[in-house]
Design an enzyme around this catalytic site. Structure first.
Site: not given
Ligand code: MIC
Ligand code: SF4
Length: 771
Positions: A111-112, A176, A464, A659, A661
């Site tokens: 998805d990302h 995630d 976010r 995140s 990550r």
């Molecule tokens: C996000 O919403 O910041 C992400 C991208 O989904 C991250 C995960 C990532 O950095 O791959 C998260 O929320 O953990």
């Molecule tokens: Fe994707 Fe994270 Fe955004 Fe949800 S919050 S849509 S998992 S990047």
């Protein structure tokens, strides 16, 4: 960490990789619920919150001592989910464990990595060819180790998990931070780094500090423009971005039953923004309706049969102050629509107040883009509420004044809203339908340069809103609100509009007042699955060859980190002293860097690019202590690494917010970082640092932060005597040779100390699985 053979053998039989959680798995969880809950009530001598019931039903050793905010306990989650940007590193680590199959049912979701540029079809095709190597790797590694694989276009991990895998009273981990979305269906779903997921996939327990429990008491009922999103926007205002750290937020009270399952998921999803370990709602009819509507009658029946265990005890509900560490009261009938931002999700106010505040702060009132959807807010109900406003607008001569985009959360939602004519409503309003993917929510948004070469405002129903989060530009100020408010603001084209009291001029020059949005909780004729992109793993994947080309710039096999050499660490230069917010995005940026998530060396090229240098106020660069020049942080880190020079990083509050990550922990580790010393940490990031063998230390006296100068060196002593709960002594050596001794705190358990000594948690797993 003990590998419990009995447990892993039984879970082995249920490590099917099917497209939904099998009823047998759910029944096994419910079968032990009564005994476990009854025994725990007696042992603890107190009534139980729902949080405790679920955790105690998943504890590795029933009867183990649990103490909120104190004990570390081993848990046995039912499932693991990984998204493509984090799965690569998680599975590269899993591969080094030498097992044949995952010990717990697991799934991967693509998805990302899909960039939003033109629209769903074109963007998806571009992603499929552009990310082919990574998708092929994820698909083959999934088949090899018995993991279910959801290909690109299937949807955003949390929406797919809600639709297929979550179940009331269950427990899962996901790589995630928004994994808590499944709390909307009564599951304890915790966001973790890949190394934690590897524990669970290799049959080891998941170790976490027993959480505090914050109760949110909901009374009344939402009405008019107020939506579930407003509840979490309000909670974020009350608790702030760090108020949930170390806690599970448990919603209770009559108001919970008035909110749809997907609305509850929105609330739990954004609990990540307050740093909560997870958020959770009690089982109710709305959840049963959602289960049935998504084809899971058997699970709804099974949950109905144990419904009395899928909520807090009556004594808790009658005396919440005694049972919860903190209680927040929200009367839904009084809650007005909110909009939070810019730059932080806890900067809240009612929509009606934003115009004046924006004017006072110089934030542009005109909105440059309006975005609906994401994993947070793209349910059938959300889309019908937003579409009801667009339909009214079309019928009454109103047009959107802001480019509007919609991201369906899953292929099932997309196909259903297409069938029911809702996408057509959006398209008729000129909206662009994006792929079922993260897209602009994670910087995967190719905007034309003239959109963000100047300060501009966007409104989104995402979760976010750090600077650069959506389009990589710090010029973009993002405000977070409900989908229906996003649509209303898109019609107005300005932040200075209150849909409740305001009116808009239509084509005929008349003033039109928008009606209240009307939603439909679940599709009246059921969901339609749409295109199937799910690939179950074969029963035996041992013959599958997982290829990682040694010349790839996107994937790289991992080398184990070196074990601790048994010595204290002397005179470490400070690679970075960060000022203000230092989120995982500041440490390891997403957007264009997402493509290197499977290549530790290449992604280390982004290390600290977003961190603001406390000595200069400039982001992303500092002084190389080996040659005295100013350089981007990743280049200094590389220089130190190649010169064998270990280093530390220093920071402020809530370091690593955001995140899950683990790249934000692995990159510093790879480049030779020994310790991160800060005022406080965000939970997942602190756990990730410990997993990778980096010391996560907090200043005993927060004022010590101010004493640290650019050319100082730091010594860390007493490492041979690391003990849980015992401070670690450090010394600052100034360039003139003078010294300042200071103390730091750490939250390491005995097990975490073992990880530090071994070089990483994975080194221990490897040692145990290698025979
Ligand atoms: C996000 O919403 O910041 C992400 C991208 O989904 C991250 C995960 C990532 O950095 O791959 C998260 O929320 O953990
Ligand atoms: Fe994707 Fe994270 Fe955004 Fe949800 S919050 S849509 S998992 S990047």
């Amino acid at each position: 960490m003990s590998k419990d053979d009995t447990t892993s053998d039984t879970t082995m039989t249920s490590t099917d990789s099917s497209a939904t959680t099998p009823i047998e798995l759910v029944s096994a969880v419910y079968d032990r619920l009564d005994d476990r809950v009854t025994a725990a009530r007696t042992e603890l001598g107190q009534p139980l919150t729902l949080t405790e019931k679920i955790l105690l039903n998943h504890i590795d050793q029933p009867g183990a001592v649990v103490e909120r905010a104190v004990s570390y306990n081993d848990l046995r989650p039912d499932r693991v989910a990984m998204q493509d940007a984090t799965a690569q590193m998680a599975l590269l680590q899993f591969m080094t464990a030498g097992l044949d199959r995952v010990a717990t049912p697991s799934t991967v979701h693509c998805d990302h990595l899909i960039q939003a540029k033109v629209g769903a079809k074109t963007d998806l095709l571009a992603a499929e060819s552009g990310n082919k190597e990574v998708y092929d790797f994820l698909e083959s590694v999934s088949a090899r180790y018995g993991i279910g694989f959801w290909g690109p276009g299937s949807g955003i991990i949390h929406q797919v998990v809600l639709e297929q895998y979550a179940f009331p009273g269950g427990m899962m981990v996901g790589t995630d931070s928004h994994t808590p979305n499944a709390g909307g269906l009564g599951m304890i779903a915790i966001g973790v780094g890949g190394a934690d997921a590897v524990d669970v996939m290799t049959g080891f327990p998941f170790n976490v500090r027993w959480p505090r429990v914050i109760g949110v008491h909901l009374t009344g009922r939402l009405s008019g423009w107020s939506a579930p999103k407003d509840i979490i926007l309000k909670v974020a205002e009350i608790l702030t971005v760090k108020g949930g750290t170390g806690a599970i937020v448990e919603y209770f009270g009559p108001g919970t039953e008035t909110i749809s399952c997907t609305g509850k998921a929105t609330i739990c999803n954004m609990g990540a923004e307050i740093g909560a370990t997870t958020s959770l709602f009690p089982y109710d009819e709305a959840m049963a309706r959602y289960l049935r509507s998504t084809g899971r009658d058997a699970i709804a029946d099974a949950a109905d049969a144990v419904a009395h265990h899928l909520r807090a005890d009556d004594e808790v509900l009658n005396d919440p102050d005694a049972a919860f560490d903190q209680v927040i009261e929200i009367d839904l009938s009084q809650l007005r629509p909110h909009i939070n931002g810019p730059q932080t999700p806890d900067l809240a106010r009612e929509v009606s107040a934003l115009g004046a505040e924006a004017t006072a702060n110089g934030w542009p009132l005109g909105i440059s883009s309006a975005l609906v959807g994401s994993c947070t807010n793209s349910s059938y109900e959300d889309i019908t509420r937003a579409a009801s406003i667009l339909r009214f607008a079309a019928d009454n001569g109103l047009r959107v004044k802001t480019p509007l985009m919609i991201t369906p959360g899953s292929e099932q939602v997309r196909a259903t809203i297409e069938r029911d004519g809702l996408l057509a409503t959006f398209e008729a309003a000129g909206a662009t339908v994006l792929a079922n993917a993260c897209g602009p929510c994670i910087g995967q948004w190719a905007r034309p340069a003239d959109a963000n070469d100047h300060v501009n405002t966007i409104v989104t129903s995402y979760n976010r809103n750090f600077p650069k989060r959506n389009d990589g530009s710090a010029n973009t100020l993002a405000f977070v609100t409900s989908p229906e408010t996003v649509v209303a603001l898109a019609l107005a084209g300005t932040l200075d509009f209150d849909p409740i009291t305001g009116s808009l001029p239509n084509d005929a020059g008349e003033d039109v007042h928008l009606p209240e949005p009307v939603g439909i909780e679940l599709p009246p004729t059921g969901f339609t699955p749409g295109d199937n992109t799910f690939v179950p793993a074969p029963a035996d994947g041992s013959g599958i060859d997982v290829k990682v080309s040694p010349t790839s710039d996107r994937l790289q096999l991992l080398e184990p980190f070196a074990a601790w050499d048994g010595q204290d660490i002397f005179d470490l230069p400070i690679l970075v002293k960060a000022q203000g917010k230092c989120t995982t995005d500041h440490i390891s940026m997403a957007g264009p860097w997402l493509k290197y998530r499977g290549h530790l060396e290449n992604i280390s090229g982004n290390l600290f690019l977003g961190a603001v240098n406390a000595f200069t106020g400039v982001a992303g660069e500092g002084k190389d202590q080996l040659d005295g020049t100013t350089k981007p942080y990743p280049e200094i880190a590389k220089h130190y690494h190649e010169a064998g020079q270990a280093w530390v990083a220093v920071g402020d509050e809530n370091w690593g917010e955001g995140s899950s990550r683990e790249h934000a922990a692995m990159e510093p580790r790879f480049r030779g970082c020994k310790a991160i010393i800060v005022r406080s940490f965000a939970r997942i990031h602190e756990a990730n640092l410990k997993k990778q063998g980096v010391l996560a230390l907090t200043f005993a006296d927060p004022a010590t932060y101010d004493l640290i100068g650019e050319d100082d060196r730091i010594t860390i002593t007493g490492l041979a005597n690391l003990t849980p709960g015992k401070p670690v002594d450090c010394v600052i050596t100034k360039p003139d040779g003078s010294t300042i001794t200071f103390q730091t705190n750490q939250t390491m358990s005995d097990e975490h100390i073992e990880w530090f000594r071994a070089g990483s948690a994975l080194n221990i797993i490897r040692a145990r699985t290698s025979h």
